[in-house]
Design a protein around this motif. Structure first.
Motif, PDB file in Angstrom:
ATOM      1  N   THR A  86      10.180   5.776  16.745  1.00  0.00           N
ATOM      2  CA  THR A  86       8.771   5.659  17.047  1.00  0.00           C
ATOM      3  C   THR A  86       8.342   4.348  16.220  1.00  0.00           C
ATOM      4  OG1 THR A  86       7.951   6.980  15.369  1.00  0.00           O
ATOM      5  CG2 THR A  86       8.482   8.464  16.689  1.00  0.00           C
ATOM      6  N   GLU A 134       4.306  11.295  12.686  1.00  0.00           N
ATOM      7  CA  GLU A 134       3.876   9.755  13.431  1.00  0.00           C
ATOM      8  C   GLU A 134       4.375  10.115  14.883  1.00  0.00           C
ATOM      9  OE1 GLU A 134       5.383   6.649  11.401  1.00  0.00           O
ATOM     10  OE2 GLU A 134       4.427   6.216   9.661  1.00  0.00           O
ATOM     11  N   SER A 166      -2.655   5.033  17.179  1.00  0.00           N
ATOM     12  CA  SER A 166      -1.810   4.875  16.142  1.00  0.00           C
ATOM     13  C   SER A 166      -2.137   5.501  15.131  1.00  0.00           C
ATOM     14  CB  SER A 166      -1.865   2.865  15.260  1.00  0.00           C
ATOM     15  OG  SER A 166      -2.335   3.510  14.051  1.00  0.00           O
ATOM     16  N   GLN A 205      14.672   5.544   8.359  1.00  0.00           N
ATOM     17  CA  GLN A 205      15.387   6.207   9.429  1.00  0.00           C
ATOM     18  C   GLN A 205      15.975   5.189  10.307  1.00  0.00           C
ATOM     19  OE1 GLN A 205      11.293   7.404   8.043  1.00  0.00           O
ATOM     20  NE2 GLN A 205      11.528   8.912   7.604  1.00  0.00           N
ATOM     21  N   GLU A 222       0.560  -0.990  -0.474  1.00  0.00           N
ATOM     22  CA  GLU A 222       0.337   0.151   0.043  1.00  0.00           C
ATOM     23  C   GLU A 222       0.705   1.599   0.348  1.00  0.00           C
ATOM     24  OE1 GLU A 222      -3.096  -0.777   3.178  1.00  0.00           O
ATOM     25  OE2 GLU A 222      -3.821  -1.775   1.755  1.00  0.00           O
ATOM     26  N   ASP A 223       2.164   1.303   0.356  1.00  0.00           N
ATOM     27  CA  ASP A 223       2.731   2.140   0.807  1.00  0.00           C
ATOM     28  C   ASP A 223       4.871   1.812   0.258  1.00  0.00           C
ATOM     29  OD1 ASP A 223       4.007   4.503   1.105  1.00  0.00           O
ATOM     30  OD2 ASP A 223       3.591   4.646   2.719  1.00  0.00           O
ATOM     31  N   ARG A 277      -0.095   6.385  11.341  1.00  0.00           N
ATOM     32  CA  ARG A 277       0.521   6.009   9.982  1.00  0.00           C
ATOM     33  C   ARG A 277       0.787   6.848   8.903  1.00  0.00           C
ATOM     34  NH1 ARG A 277       4.663   1.722   9.543  1.00  0.00           N
ATOM     35  NH2 ARG A 277       4.452   0.671   8.024  1.00  0.00           N
ATOM     36  N   VAL A 278       1.899   7.184   8.038  1.00  0.00           N
ATOM     37  CA  VAL A 278       2.102   7.690   6.759  1.00  0.00           C
ATOM     38  C   VAL A 278       2.081   6.946   6.228  1.00  0.00           C
ATOM     39  CG1 VAL A 278       3.168   9.520   6.072  1.00  0.00           C
ATOM     40  CG2 VAL A 278       2.936   9.893   8.929  1.00  0.00           C
ATOM     41  N   ASN A 279       1.491   7.369   4.700  1.00  0.00           N
ATOM     42  CA  ASN A 279       0.849   6.296   3.469  1.00  0.00           C
ATOM     43  C   ASN A 279       1.155   7.514   2.291  1.00  0.00           C
ATOM     44  OD1 ASN A 279       1.014   5.528   1.240  1.00  0.00           O
ATOM     45  ND2 ASN A 279      -1.364   4.580   1.954  1.00  0.00           N
ATOM     46  N   PRO A 336       6.170   1.711  15.136  1.00  0.00           N
ATOM     47  CA  PRO A 336       4.562   2.065  14.906  1.00  0.00           C
ATOM     48  C   PRO A 336       3.587   1.366  15.792  1.00  0.00           C
ATOM     49  CG  PRO A 336       5.787   1.483  12.746  1.00  0.00           C
ATOM     50  CD  PRO A 336       7.144   1.549  13.657  1.00  0.00           C
ATOM     51  N   LYS A 337       2.671   0.987  16.207  1.00  0.00           N
ATOM     52  CA  LYS A 337       2.212  -0.156  16.949  1.00  0.00           C
ATOM     53  C   LYS A 337       1.541  -1.004  16.060  1.00  0.00           C
ATOM     54  CE  LYS A 337       1.675   3.005  20.831  1.00  0.00           C
ATOM     55  NZ  LYS A 337       0.923   4.245  21.489  1.00  0.00           N
ATOM     56  N   ARG A 350      11.552   4.260   5.425  1.00  0.00           N
ATOM     57  CA  ARG A 350      11.861   4.138   6.320  1.00  0.00           C
ATOM     58  C   ARG A 350      12.579   3.494   6.944  1.00  0.00           C
ATOM     59  NH1 ARG A 350       6.421   4.403   9.263  1.00  0.00           N
ATOM     60  NH2 ARG A 350       4.604   5.175   7.361  1.00  0.00           N
ATOM     61  N   MET A 352       7.608  12.755   7.668  1.00  0.00           N
ATOM     62  CA  MET A 352       6.929  10.875   8.207  1.00  0.00           C
ATOM     63  C   MET A 352       7.007  10.661   9.592  1.00  0.00           C
ATOM     64  SD  MET A 352       7.081   7.744   5.231  1.00  0.00           S
ATOM     65  CE  MET A 352       8.668   7.551   5.573  1.00  0.00           C
TER      66      MET A 352
END
Lengths: 52, 762
Positions: free
Chosen positions: A47, B51, B62, A43, A32-33, B64-66, A49-50, A40, B47
């Motif tokens: 943080t 976030e 939550s 980086q 999707e991304d 979340r960046v797309n 992502p949960k 990512r 990003m």
């Protein structure tokens, strides 16, 4: 000939695992991304992502 | 100019918070979810920032960046978090966000279709690999029982795969047939189904040839083409959604009892009172009932100079309020409003336009009947030749169907389009549909609007060439507070010369007249001749502003349009390619002539109303010309719709952006020329691909008709032709790889569309 009886199931199984992995990755939204995912990885991950 | 973009955005965010409930969903009990479009999400650097800021909010579980879709999904525990906080947090980062509903925007349907196609592609890929493995063994000489065993195994994999992965084609074929049309999917479905059934029959009868591998790898290649096609569509649609969300979506309505609420533009009714702050676009046509201001009509009429407005003036939707807060009463959205007139003209233009049939569709119309005819001829021929041998005749006919299956054809165009749209996107052009590319390649005339298209919505100082530093510092100090384009141009000029504007405590702005302040005990005025008490009419037709001090002689500053930085080379490049370039502007004669001369454009027309623009473009179209209309304003919209194809800069009016086939970003005009180049190249590639596909058929079909096609030959020929076609399409991507992404492309969009954040000094 005898070899076929275990080699062919192995081949099919391996292909099947690949297919299952693809379908799983599709379902869990990994396509999707694509741009974001590429960045990512670079980086510093403070943080996390949960999981939803 | 230093306006506080974030402050204003935060206010807007708070106002909208009340209205966000419609967008908040509940994915699971106790949690709430909000999806936002953030057009300013320019690069990966935002990003972690976003976030971190959002997960730091109370109750947010939550965020979340797309990055691909430029969207953010936020989930929070119900009762703890608030949608308004999320908006405010984003506004705090200087990012404009719009709530987004994937279902309404149609992107969720796109996503479903896409993942269905990808699943089918995965399944057919798996099946094709395994069956091919078995087929290779058969071709390399498996005999008798082993061959039967392999055929049965292939059937076991192929039949469920065809039933599963063939659905997109079967559906479309049945849909087409039920309306009496032979689309490309009819021969595809026939070939796949017949090949599978025939192979099953052969397998049962211990036959030598089975086409399971062909039918499944056909599906695989065709699904790849279909997936690319869908990707292209989704890309175009998401471009449209993103552009739509850039538009202001509401207005501040003041109720009879004085309370204010933010409502969607669609909910505005005649008689409502709307508060329009400085720097906002007017949401609807109306009459001013309170306040005075200058109105920037450049998007509506193409005029560069703002118009003074006071109580009782009629104002139009889409114009920008520059200098003073206004209260307007919305007038009937009846037939007489300017906007509805433009929309009516647009509808007429759309109707008059003949439907454009894409090359691929044209081919498909001939192809299907041709292929079926060929198969039927082969069948009858072989029946006569063999004296009624149904089995052999059917085998050969099916082989013809398989060989002619339009694999390469179905891949040829989608592959080129996807590569081309990627190359265009990297160069700052968003296309709204695949046909735009094909049309762009065929144009012979380019018509530019002036204001906002050839020029930026800015002015630059024309005279006097030399001004004493303190004078300019004083003038810039007065101008600093105003949003009037002339004042902004003056500030910008001072800043570009490194002059620090004098800081002046209290500047009062008098809409339609000018600015006034007391500096060192004397009254200083900056504004129109009348305001400054200077006699005489304007010296030329250039816009001017006067600085009047108590003792000294007045200084008259005049200004001219700023061309887009690369306008001249772009125009020259288009002219070199043999395109006829013209200007069609709503602005005054003098201003248009100057721009035309500066750019070396011989043909120009000034003071054109929307009707005149439309009539002119339609006239050219009738004369057989294929016009690319490039424009940004409301007044260009009908002409944009009437043009053979059209482009609009991202800073265009909402209607302009909607009417145009593609939209380009950035301050430059280069994307127009690049888009044309990419379009021409992509059409060449598409035609080459078609030629390759047809060439392949010319060789393969006689072989199949002669009954010489074996499953092996079919598999090799089909794969080779498909791979060649894809490889050819990829050449376009390589040709445009060097042009790296326009940096901060969407930041430019934001800057252009939201003048609030137009912060040049920063």
């Amino acid at each position: 000939m005898n070899g076929l009886f275990f080699l062919i199931p192995i081949a099919l199984l391996m292909g099947g695992v690949g297919l299952a992995a693809f379908l799983w990755s599709l379902k869990s939204g990994q396509y999707e991304d694509l741009d974001g995912a590429a960045w990512r990885i670079l980086q510093d991950d403070e943080t996390k992502p949960k999981p939803d | 100019m230093t306006c506080c973009a974030t402050g204003l955005l935060a206010d807007v965010a708070q106002m909208r918070a009340a209205d966000l409930s419609a967008w908040v969903s509940e994915p699971q009990p106790g949690y709430q979810r909000l999806e936002l479009v953030v057009p300013g999400l320019t690069g990966p650097e935002h990003m972690p920032e976003i976030e971190a800021a959002l997960t730091g909010l109370c109750g947010v579980t939550s965020a979340r960046v797309n990055l691909t879709a430029r969207r953010v999904v936020v989930i929070w525990r119900k009762g703890e978090g608030h949608a308004g906080d999320v908006m405010a947090a984003l506004a705090g980062l200087g990012l404009e966000a719009q709530p987004f509903d994937p279902v309404k925007a149609g992107t969720s349907a796109d996503q479903d279709e896409m993942s269905f196609l990808l699943r089918s592609l995965g399944v057919s890929g798996f099946a094709a690999m395994n069956i091919m493995l078995l087929s290779v063994s058969v071709w390399s000489g498996a005999e008798a029982v082993t061959r039967d065993f392999f055929h049965w195994l292939s059937a076991l994999i192929a039949l469920p795969t065809v039933a599963y992965a063939g659905r997109p084609f079967f559906r479309s074929a049945i849909h087409g047939l039920s309306r009496g049309q032979f689309n490309m999917d009819v021969p595809i479905s026939l070939a796949v189904v017949l090949a599978s059934l025939m192979s099953l029959f052969e397998t049962i009868n211990h036959g030598e040839h089975a086409y399971f591998d062909a039918s499944v790898s056909l599906l695989f290649f065709l699904l790849a083409g279909r997936t690319l096609d869908q990707l292209m569509r989704a890309r175009a649609r998401s471009a449209v959604t993103q552009l739509m969300t850039l538009a202001a979506t509401g207005a501040m309505v003041v109720e009879v009892d004085g309370t204010r609420r933010f409502v969607a533009i669609s909910a505005l009714r005649p008689g409502m009172k709307v508060q329009v702050s400085v720097g906002e676009r007017l949401p609807a046509d109306g009459v001013v009932i309170e306040g005075a201001s200058d109105i920037d009509r450049s998007l509506v009429s193409g005029e560069t100079m703002p118009e003074a407005t006071g109580v009782g003036s009629r104002v139009h939707a889409g114009t920008m309020n520059l200098t003073g807060s206004l209260m307007i009463e919305v007038t009937a959205a009846g037939e007489d409003s300017f906007l509805s007139e433009v929309i009516r003209l647009m509808a007429c233009a759309e109707q008059a336009k003949s439907r454009f049939v894409q090359l691929a569709d044209k081919l498909a119309r001939i192809y299907s009947p041709f292929v079926h005819g060929l198969a039927a001829v082969t069948m009858t021929g072989w029946l006569i030749y063999t004296g009624g041998d149904w089995h052999t005749s059917l085998m050969v006919a099916v082989a013809v169907l398989i060989i002619t299956c339009p694999c390469a054809l179905a891949l040829a165009v989608p592959a080129v389009q996807v590569v081309a749209s990627g190359a265009l996107f990297r160069n700052g052009v968003m296309m709204k549909d695949g046909a735009a590319l094909e049309k762009l390649a065929q144009i012979d005339t380019v018509i530019f609007d002036k204001t906002g298209t050839l020029t930026l919505n800015e002015l630059t100082l024309a005279s006097p060439k030399t001004v004493a530093m303190p004078v300019l510092a004083l003038a810039a100090g007065l101008a600093a507070t105003s949003r009037h384009p002339l004042a902004r141009a003056l500030s910008a000029h001072a800043a570009s010369r490194g002059i620090v504007a004098e800081s002046i405590a209290q500047v009062s702005e008098h809409p339609g007249q000018g600015l006034q302040a007391r500096v060192r005990g004397e009254t200083v005025r900056l504004g129109s001749r009348l305001w400054c008490g200077v006699d005489g009419a304007a010296s030329g037709d250039l816009p001017e502003i006067v600085l009047k001090r108590a003792d000294a002689a007045p200084v008259i500053f005049t200004f001219q349009d700023v061309l887009r930085p690369d306008a001249k080379p772009t125009i020259a490049r288009l002219q070199q390619q043999g395109l006829h370039v013209e200007i069609l502007s709503g602005d005054r004669e003098g201003a248009v002539r100057r721009v035309a001369e500066a750019l070396g454009i011989a043909d120009y027309r000034a003071a054109a109303t929307p009707q005149v623009k439309l009539a002119y473009v339609e006239g050219l179209t009738k004369a057989g010309r294929k016009v690319l209309m490039v424009g940004d304003g409301l007044n260009d919209a009908p002409a944009l719709a009437a043009g053979f194809t059209s482009m609009a800069p991202a800073g265009a009016s909402d209607i302009g952006r909607t009417a145009a086939d593609s939209v380009f970003m950035g301050a430059g005009l280069t994307p127009v020329a690049v888009a044309r180049d990419v379009a021409v190249l992509s059409q060449q590639l598409a035609k080459q691909n078609f030629a390759l596909a047809i060439l392949y058929n010319v060789f393969a079909v006689p072989v199949a008709m002669a009954g010489l096609a074996s499953p092996f030959l079919a598999a090799v020929a089909m794969s080779t032709s498909s791979i060649i076609v894809i490889g050819n399409a990829l050449r376009l991507g390589f040709a445009y790889r060097q042009r790296v992404a326009v940096p901060g492309m969407l930041r430019d969009v934001l800057r252009e569309t939201l003048p609030l954040s137009m912060d040049k000094a920063a």
